[in-house]
Design a protein around this motif. Structure first.
Motif, PDB file in Angstrom:
ATOM      1  N   HIS A 144       0.825  -1.202   0.000  1.00  0.00           N
ATOM      2  CA  HIS A 144       0.000   0.000   0.000  1.00  0.00           C
ATOM      3  C   HIS A 144       0.858   1.251   0.000  1.00  0.00           C
ATOM      4  O   HIS A 144       2.024   1.197   0.395  1.00  0.00           O
ATOM      5  N   PRO A 145       0.283   2.383  -0.401  1.00  0.00           N
ATOM      6  CA  PRO A 145       1.005   3.648  -0.280  1.00  0.00           C
ATOM      7  C   PRO A 145       1.409   3.871   1.163  1.00  0.00           C
ATOM      8  O   PRO A 145       0.645   3.566   2.077  1.00  0.00           O
ATOM      9  N   ILE A 174       6.412   3.835  -1.172  1.00  0.00           N
ATOM     10  CA  ILE A 174       5.374   3.859  -2.201  1.00  0.00           C
ATOM     11  C   ILE A 174       4.420   5.000  -1.896  1.00  0.00           C
ATOM     12  O   ILE A 174       3.924   5.125  -0.774  1.00  0.00           O
ATOM     13  N   ARG A 175       4.184   5.859  -2.878  1.00  0.00           N
ATOM     14  CA  ARG A 175       3.360   7.039  -2.627  1.00  0.00           C
ATOM     15  C   ARG A 175       2.025   6.990  -3.339  1.00  0.00           C
ATOM     16  O   ARG A 175       1.097   7.720  -2.995  1.00  0.00           O
ATOM     17  N   TRP A 176       1.922   6.169  -4.349  1.00  0.00           N
ATOM     18  CA  TRP A 176       0.689   6.146  -5.133  1.00  0.00           C
ATOM     19  C   TRP A 176       0.644   4.806  -5.840  1.00  0.00           C
ATOM     20  O   TRP A 176       1.670   4.295  -6.289  1.00  0.00           O
TER      21      TRP A 176
END
Lengths: 134, 102
Positions: free
Chosen positions: A95-96, B75-77
């Motif tokens: 997930h982000p 992870i940003r998107w």
């Protein structure tokens, strides 16, 4: 009736062209609209052929065209709405906000590429996973 | 493409295709970003985007997905599509990238 069938054919085959544009690819509304119009033409033609056979011909051709049109629509629907969605959910995907798993893979030239190097040399990296076999 | 570069974002494509297949794809389509080969789908599995036996001859492949990773490795998107014909649009990704800097 023939016009209706022609529109149904157009509805199915125009998708091959419209698939280039995201607006008509993500949801094929133009094609569905054409199918609806073609269906109306066919329905009117069939009604005429059966309602007043003394004035209009085409009972048999009407049935044949109607069945063909339904089959084409069925295939189109199956191809665009069922087949393309036949992919597993990605419930295990990170997930982000979580750390991206590092990796080392070789690029098209055979050179080794590490995610750690990519993010060091760029502000951000967009990883695109695709199905392959092109 | 240049809009991604000007934002300092590298695009990286990953699939089970061999280096040779990717080379041919790049030269025929004029792609200039790296195409990484993951023939055993190890990284694809690590990112949870495996499509078991989704390939033509029963091979494991990747389901379509996009991850935006920032410079800290976070992870940003993420875009996990429901349909193979519906991919992330460049505008949407650029918007997510611009949101990073705020």
């Amino acid at each position: 009736m023939w016009a209706g069938f022609a529109i149904v054919l157009l509805a199915a085959f125009s998708f091959l062209y419209l698939i280039q544009f995201p607006v008509t690819r993500d949801f094929p509304w133009v094609n569905l609209l054409l199918f609806a119009v073609g269906g109306c033409f066919l329905a009117v033609g069939l009604k005429r052929a059966f309602g007043s056979p003394e004035r209009y011909r085409g009972k048999i051709s009407g049935i044949v065209l109607g069945v063909l049109s339904l089959a084409i629509f069925g295939l189109f629907y199956y191809g665009t709405f069922v087949l393309t969605r036949d992919i597993p959910s990605a419930s295990g995907a990170p997930h982000p906000g979580t750390q991206a798993p590092d990796f080392t893979l070789s690029d098209a030239g055979g050179k080794s590429v590490m995610l750690a190097d990519l993010i060091r040399n760029n502000r951000a990296v967009l990883l695109i996973f695709y199905r392959g076999y092109w | 493409m240049s809009e991604f570069r000007s934002r300092g974002v590298e695009i990286v494509a990953i699939s089970v295709d061999s280096n040779k297949d990717s080379r041919e794809l790049c030269s025929s389509r004029g792609y200039t970003f790296p195409f990484l080969s993951d023939p055993k789908a190890e990284v694809i599995r690590r990112y949870g985007v495996l499509h078991p036996r989704g390939g033509p001859d029963g091979h494991d492949i990747a389901r379509p997905a996009e991850f935006l990773v920032d410079a800290t490795g976070t992870i940003r998107w993420v875009n996990l599509t429901e349909s193979i014909s519906v991919r992330a649009r460049p505008e949407a990704v650029l918007k997510a990238i611009d949101a990073l800097s705020h």
